[in-house]
Design a protein around this motif. Structure first.
Motif, short mmCIF file in Angstrom:
data_model
loop_
_atom_site.label_atom_id
_atom_site.label_comp_id
_atom_site.label_asym_id
_atom_site.label_seq_id
_atom_site.Cartn_x
_atom_site.Cartn_y
_atom_site.Cartn_z
N GLY A 174 -72.63 -14.59 44.98
CA GLY A 174 -72.17 -13.20 45.07
C GLY A 174 -70.91 -13.07 45.90
O GLY A 174 -70.02 -12.26 45.59
N LYS A 175 -70.79 -13.86 46.98
CA LYS A 175 -69.59 -13.80 47.81
C LYS A 175 -68.37 -14.32 47.06
O LYS A 175 -67.27 -13.79 47.23
N SER A 178 -67.36 -11.59 44.70
CA SER A 178 -66.71 -10.49 45.42
C SER A 178 -65.24 -10.80 45.64
O SER A 178 -64.38 -9.92 45.56
N CYS A 179 -64.96 -12.06 45.94
CA CYS A 179 -63.57 -12.50 46.08
C CYS A 179 -62.84 -12.37 44.75
O CYS A 179 -61.74 -11.83 44.67
N ASN A 181 -63.41 -10.50 42.16
CA ASN A 181 -63.23 -9.13 41.67
C ASN A 181 -62.54 -8.21 42.68
O ASN A 181 -62.32 -7.03 42.39
N GLY A 182 -62.18 -8.75 43.83
CA GLY A 182 -61.59 -7.90 44.87
C GLY A 182 -60.15 -8.23 45.21
O GLY A 182 -59.49 -9.03 44.53
#
Length: 257
Positions: A174-175, A178-179, A181-182
């Motif tokens: 998930g981390k 997050s990277c 998609n962020g």
């Protein structure tokens, strides 16, 4: 990798059975982390090998050979070189070479406000693959192992999470996403674009290989033919045994009973 030599020797002598195999059932770390600590070396049964590797590294005083690969995640030639040539060479010559991966390749970036939009040669899936690998390289010590797993699989994108779970034991998937998609992933890919576009001479194709910061057609051809031979030849220090540096001869036989 920093060990206390006397402590390691004591542990090795008191637990010599630990060093008789390359891993043990209690080992949960990927190979790249086996020698990262004394505890990890003991759990993975590689105390002796880590000692030998540490001794070898202490003798390698000259600069390592620096190999940079500029590539894109779904390029067939890039995948073949990374999985079939670069990674195996790194496994054998990790004491005398360093590897930098730059996933971007023939992509194009366009400003979009404070961010960037990327268009990749092999479509949106390749942009996703590039972004995943850029985030892995920034966040995971096992990134090269994970990327090798991805690039050697039948489907780079679908294999990403399972490859991650094989090699990474501390971060969550998930981390990484997050990277991806962020803002962090967008910034990392921009940096890869800047680095790729700053190549001198400019890259004409991928995989594009530089050795110690230099690219020539001769170096490219030698790297593609046998990166192992090229790195062994270019390393200026004492050659490690795998390069033939110590001229070892093994004369051990298994006789018929």
């Amino acid at each position: 990798m920093k060990f206390v030599p006397l402590l390691l020797v004591a542990v090795w002598l008191s637990c010599h059975s630990c060093s008789s195999t390359w891993s043990s059932p209690s080992c949960s770390s990927p190979p790249s982390r086996w020698c990262s600590s004394l505890d990890s070396a003991i759990r993975c049964g590689v105390v002796k090998q880590c000692l030998e590797s540490n001794f070898t590294k202490s003798r390698m005083t000259d600069d390592t050979v620096k190999v940079e690969l500029y590539y894109e995640s779904l390029c067939g030639g890039c995948r073949g070189f990374l999985a079939g040539m670069l990674y195996p060479t790194l496994v054998m010559l990790q004491d005398i070479m360093t590897v930098t991966l730059v996933p971007f390749g023939n992509a194009v970036e366009k400003p979009d406000g404070a961010k960037y939009i990327f268009e990749c040669q092999h479509g949106e899936e390749e942009c996703l693959g590039n972004m995943i690998e850029a985030c892995l390289l920034n966040m995971s010590p096992s990134a090269i192992d994970i990327i090798f797993c991805m690039e050697s699989s039948s489907d780079v994108i679908k294999s990403a999470e399972s490859c991650f779970n094989i090699y990474e034991t501390e971060l969550s998937w998930g981390k990484i996403m997050s990277c991806v998609n962020g803002d962090a992933g967008n910034h990392l890919m921009h940096l890869n674009a800047v680095k790729t576009n700053a190549l001198d001479p400019p890259h004409e194709y991928v995989p594009w290989i530089t050795i110690n910061g230099e690219h020539t057609e001769e170096l490219q051809d030698k790297a593609m033919a046998s990166l192992f031979t090229l790195v062994c030849n270019m390393y200026k220090g004492p050659k490690p045994g795998v390069c033939g540096g110590d001229k070892r001869h093994y004369k051990s036989y298994c006789h018929r009973e």
